[in-house]
Write a protein that holds these residues in place. Sequence first.
Motif, PDB file in Angstrom:
ATOM      1  N   GLN A 337       0.787  -1.232   0.000  1.00 48.56           N
ATOM      2  CA  GLN A 337       0.000   0.000   0.000  1.00 48.56           C
ATOM      3  C   GLN A 337       0.823   1.289   0.000  1.00 48.56           C
ATOM      4  O   GLN A 337       1.769   1.443   0.766  1.00 48.56           O
ATOM      5  CB  GLN A 337      -1.000   0.026   1.177  1.00 48.56           C
ATOM      6  N   CYS A 338       0.393   2.224  -0.843  1.00 50.05           N
ATOM      7  CA  CYS A 338       0.955   3.580  -0.924  1.00 50.05           C
ATOM      8  C   CYS A 338       2.444   3.577  -1.244  1.00 50.05           C
ATOM      9  O   CYS A 338       3.193   4.453  -0.799  1.00 50.05           O
ATOM     10  CB  CYS A 338       0.669   4.361   0.369  1.00 50.05           C
ATOM     11  N   ILE A 339       2.884   2.599  -2.018  1.00 46.55           N
ATOM     12  CA  ILE A 339       4.293   2.487  -2.407  1.00 46.55           C
ATOM     13  C   ILE A 339       4.421   2.894  -3.871  1.00 46.55           C
ATOM     14  O   ILE A 339       3.691   2.399  -4.732  1.00 46.55           O
ATOM     15  CB  ILE A 339       4.807   1.048  -2.199  1.00 46.55           C
ATOM     16  N   MET A 340       5.341   3.792  -4.180  1.00 43.13           N
ATOM     17  CA  MET A 340       5.484   4.299  -5.541  1.00 43.13           C
ATOM     18  C   MET A 340       6.262   3.318  -6.419  1.00 43.13           C
ATOM     19  O   MET A 340       7.360   2.894  -6.051  1.00 43.13           O
ATOM     20  CB  MET A 340       6.203   5.649  -5.530  1.00 43.13           C
ATOM     21  N   PRO A 341       5.718   2.967  -7.591  1.00 43.24           N
ATOM     22  CA  PRO A 341       6.444   2.097  -8.524  1.00 43.24           C
ATOM     23  C   PRO A 341       7.742   2.710  -9.053  1.00 43.24           C
ATOM     24  O   PRO A 341       8.550   2.022  -9.660  1.00 43.24           O
ATOM     25  CB  PRO A 341       5.440   1.902  -9.669  1.00 43.24           C
ATOM     26  N   SER A 342       7.933   3.997  -8.805  1.00 45.05           N
ATOM     27  CA  SER A 342       9.132   4.690  -9.290  1.00 45.05           C
ATOM     28  C   SER A 342      10.384   4.361  -8.480  1.00 45.05           C
ATOM     29  O   SER A 342      11.500   4.648  -8.925  1.00 45.05           O
ATOM     30  CB  SER A 342       8.912   6.204  -9.217  1.00 45.05           C
ATOM     31  N   LEU A 343      10.229   3.785  -7.306  1.00 46.54           N
ATOM     32  CA  LEU A 343      11.375   3.614  -6.404  1.00 46.54           C
ATOM     33  C   LEU A 343      12.543   2.857  -7.050  1.00 46.54           C
ATOM     34  O   LEU A 343      13.698   3.303  -6.936  1.00 46.54           O
ATOM     35  CB  LEU A 343      10.926   2.926  -5.116  1.00 46.54           C
TER      36      LEU A 343
END
Length: 639
Positions: A337-343
């Motif tokens: 949850q609420c984790i950016m795929p950009s990391l």
Amino acid sequence: MTLHDCTTCSSDACATEMLRIADEQNIETAWHRHAAQQPQCGFGSSGLCCRICMKGPCRIDPFGNGPRFGICGADADTIVARHMVRMMAAGAASHSEHGRHIALALRHLADGHLDDYAIRDEAKMLAVAARLGVATDGRALMDVVRDVADLTLGDFQNQDEKKPCTWLTATLPEKRLKKLGDLGILPHNIDATVAQTMSRTHIGCDSDPTNLVLGGLRVALTDLDGMVLATELSDALFGTPKPVATSSNLGVLKVDAVNVAVNGHNPILSDVICQVAADLEAEAIAAGAGAGINIVGVCCTGNEVMMRHGIPLATNYLSQELPILTGALEAMVLDVQCIMPSLPRIAECFHTVVVTTDPRNKIKGATHVDFSETKAVETAKTILRMAIAAYGRRDKNRVNIPKLAQRTIAGFSTEAIVAALTAVDAADPLKPVIDNVVNGNIQGIVLFGGCNNTKTMQDASYFRIATELARRNVLVLATGCAAGALAKSGLMTPEATEKYAGEGLKAVSRAIGEAAGLGGPLPLVLHMGSCVDNSRAVILATALANKLGVDLSDLPVVVSAPEAMSEKAVAIGTWAVTIGFPTHLGTVPPVVGSETVTRLVTETAKELIDGHFIVETDPAIAADKLFAAIQERRRGLGL
């Protein structure tokens, strides 16, 4: 790609500093991607774009100069209502899945399958059992745990629609339960209600906006059910939070340590990582990190470990990419949850390893380490050793750690607040709060929740509204990314109370803080945990309502989400309204394309369920409107 003015993106000085570095190194962040998306689609922003079937997408012209109906005949009211209710269902599914995970872990623990976990707060476990009607006298603890887990899992399985969810009936006051029952919106089963919501919003099904919104209220209540059970069972499993001194913002990273950030929402792995990090200190030091391993938190997993272990909080949702940009982060460990795929894309520019751990939540480019509760310690050590190995690849010339880290006092669970009040009046702990609400020292209570949103300056509205309401003697509570915002801005300290609180609130905070042995006033903002822990405020409010013999809607309690962003925020805001609280949204939800739906959630809701949404993007005006809502409740109580 360069941002024209980083200072307009965030009120957080650390974020501004890191965004300058992002510009210099041509690294794309959420703020850069937001700028690239402008102008955003007006149809979507107003809720007038329908993508439920493949005949579309269909859109309605809000000015009446174009299409008035979708291809199936759905009008603006139906389209807006369906999509809003689907957002609520998704939010409820996310929070309840978190709760299911915790309940299943307890069931496995009771059956002897989890060697790496234990009930850390037996008193909380027994108190939960008593609330749910589970017998405890003379019984083995694991037998009680098994019954509690089974009863909890019943909230996902019960097929009797006349029997409301167990945790809801054990949490809300009788007056509120009766009102919701009379309206026919008390859910019987989390999974079934989410499924029914998706079914009724399918092409060719429910198209009455009022009926759809009522269904939305029902599914939002399953979100509350899932949040309450997740919080209460997590406390029993991992420990009920108590006030703990720590620090917040990117300055918590250390130059000479293996820095590991835990990010997401579920503490079932991150709690173990915190426990076993000390076992690998020697390995980290041998790798050249003189300060060993430094665990920091991001987003709601950060709140979970901060309030239970004193782990410092690096940042909240919107700036989760920025710890990597410091060049000093060895690993970011992700759950859900609420984790950016950009990391992972940003991590490619540095030595950081991004680790996903849930098989249902993978990210392209990340390293996946499958997590199982049966091998929790082993998995945690594997991940920490990956971080230690990454430390050897760090480019010391690219390390840029901002120097700012705010002192933070976190961990104000419901039990911790009651314990502090008990120090003032052991015979009647709630009396000091009630007395001071009556005499006006405390005008009311505001709970800050919600997210970060690139549509507004990060964290700024939280600070403005919180300090303005505190000046007017409103007690401030916070969870989730709201808590992160207010922690980073230095408001979770006794010094902030002395600086910003009104005289009445200041006097109460001093009295309680001194009596509780804190050596000074309570912090200006009481940190209650992650976003799932909004349920703590509901339990506290219920205790006050029951003490006074009133409904939740009678209390001078309001809710504010100045940067609401996710589907979970829509679900949270909706159940807050449904249980009777005026609820502020600082970003405009995708409903304004329908006057009917807008009126339903801002006006009609007040008549039906006593709560309503206050949509206001200006923080100063929002503070005025929230205070006015508090005054309206005070007048209703004759105060």
